[in-house]
Design a protein around this motif. Structure first.
Motif, mmCIF file in Angstrom:
data_model
loop_
_atom_site.group_PDB
_atom_site.id
_atom_site.type_symbol
_atom_site.label_atom_id
_atom_site.label_comp_id
_atom_site.label_asym_id
_atom_site.label_seq_id
_atom_site.Cartn_x
_atom_site.Cartn_y
_atom_site.Cartn_z
ATOM 1 N N ARG A 136 0.876 -1.173 0.000
ATOM 2 C CA ARG A 136 0.000 0.000 0.000
ATOM 3 C C ARG A 136 0.912 1.221 0.000
ATOM 4 O O ARG A 136 2.092 1.109 0.311
ATOM 5 C CB ARG A 136 -0.876 0.026 1.262
ATOM 6 N N ASN A 137 0.365 2.393 -0.311
ATOM 7 C CA ASN A 137 1.205 3.587 -0.276
ATOM 8 C C ASN A 137 1.523 3.960 1.176
ATOM 9 O O ASN A 137 0.933 3.414 2.112
ATOM 10 C CB ASN A 137 0.558 4.741 -1.054
ATOM 11 N N SER A 138 2.456 4.866 1.346
ATOM 12 C CA SER A 138 2.941 5.211 2.693
ATOM 13 C C SER A 138 1.825 5.671 3.617
ATOM 14 O O SER A 138 1.781 5.286 4.788
ATOM 15 C CB SER A 138 4.039 6.270 2.603
ATOM 16 N N ALA A 139 0.893 6.473 3.114
ATOM 17 C CA ALA A 139 -0.202 6.969 3.950
ATOM 18 C C ALA A 139 -1.121 5.828 4.367
ATOM 19 O O ALA A 139 -1.538 5.741 5.528
ATOM 20 C CB ALA A 139 -0.981 8.049 3.207
ATOM 21 N N ALA A 140 -1.458 4.944 3.455
ATOM 22 C CA ALA A 140 -2.364 3.831 3.742
ATOM 23 C C ALA A 140 -1.686 2.747 4.570
ATOM 24 O O ALA A 140 -2.364 1.915 5.182
ATOM 25 C CB ALA A 140 -2.906 3.244 2.447
ATOM 26 N N GLY A 183 -0.271 2.986 7.351
ATOM 27 C CA GLY A 183 -0.581 3.152 8.769
ATOM 28 C C GLY A 183 -1.764 2.300 9.202
ATOM 29 O O GLY A 183 -1.720 1.640 10.235
ATOM 30 N N ASP A 184 -2.825 2.294 8.404
ATOM 31 C CA ASP A 184 -3.994 1.477 8.726
ATOM 32 C C ASP A 184 -3.635 -0.004 8.704
ATOM 33 O O ASP A 184 -4.058 -0.776 9.565
ATOM 34 C CB ASP A 184 -5.136 1.747 7.736
ATOM 35 N N VAL A 201 7.729 2.517 0.499
ATOM 36 C CA VAL A 201 6.725 2.709 1.554
ATOM 37 C C VAL A 201 7.446 2.974 2.876
ATOM 38 O O VAL A 201 8.149 2.118 3.401
ATOM 39 C CB VAL A 201 5.796 1.486 1.680
ATOM 40 N N ASN A 216 6.559 4.890 6.651
ATOM 41 C CA ASN A 216 5.615 5.545 7.543
ATOM 42 C C ASN A 216 6.194 5.425 8.952
ATOM 43 O O ASN A 216 6.011 4.415 9.628
ATOM 44 C CB ASN A 216 4.234 4.901 7.430
#
Length: 142
Positions: free
Chosen positions: A81-85, A87-88, A107, A109
């Motif tokens: 997933r991308n770096s922002a996603a 986290g979830d 990626v 985070n």
């Protein structure tokens, strides 16, 4: 601190048997498709996770909607997933009791990595396990 030394990464890969792949794709042109194939060839059980294609199969494995559905111990959660996603995905990996999270090439985070480490998980960022397996000569290719 995320794992960065060859020794630490080798130990993580050698100690793992089950890898959940968040963001797995059934499209052969996608990197996750090839990486899953390489991991399987090295003897890992790779469980694909992708809510958009849940219930189908990739490389003979049933695709789960989310990590919580898997219901078996997970050694590494490989995050496509991308770096922002990411986290979830890390938060769900913590809740699912995974032993480690692995964020793919590109990626990063830091906040998610810190949460994972605080929960006792090992963390790898901005690396590909398929590349590391080959580079470090870990496992056997069947």
């Amino acid at each position: 601190m995320p794992l960065t030394t060859d020794e630490d990464i080798r130990a993580l890969l050698e100690g793992a048997r089950t890898i959940a792949m968040v963001g797995a794709s059934d499209r052969p042109e996608r990197p996750s498709y090839e990486v899953m194939e390489v991991l399987q060839a090295h003897g890992y059980r790779v469980i694909p996770v992708n809510p958009q294609i849940a219930g189908e199969h990739i490389h003979g494995e049933y695709i789960f909607h989310d990590l919580a559905q898997i219901g078996m111990p997970i050694d590494i959660v490989d995050i496509f997933r991308n770096s922002a996603a990411a986290g979830d995905a890390v938060d769900v990996a913590i809740a699912a009791g995974a032993k480690a999270v692995w964020m793919q090439l590109g990626v990063v985070n830091e906040a998610a990595a810190a949460r994972a480490e605080a929960a006792g998980l090992k963390v790898v960022m901005d690396r590909c396990p398929a590349i590391e397996l080959r580079r470090l000569s870990v496992g056997k290719v069947e």
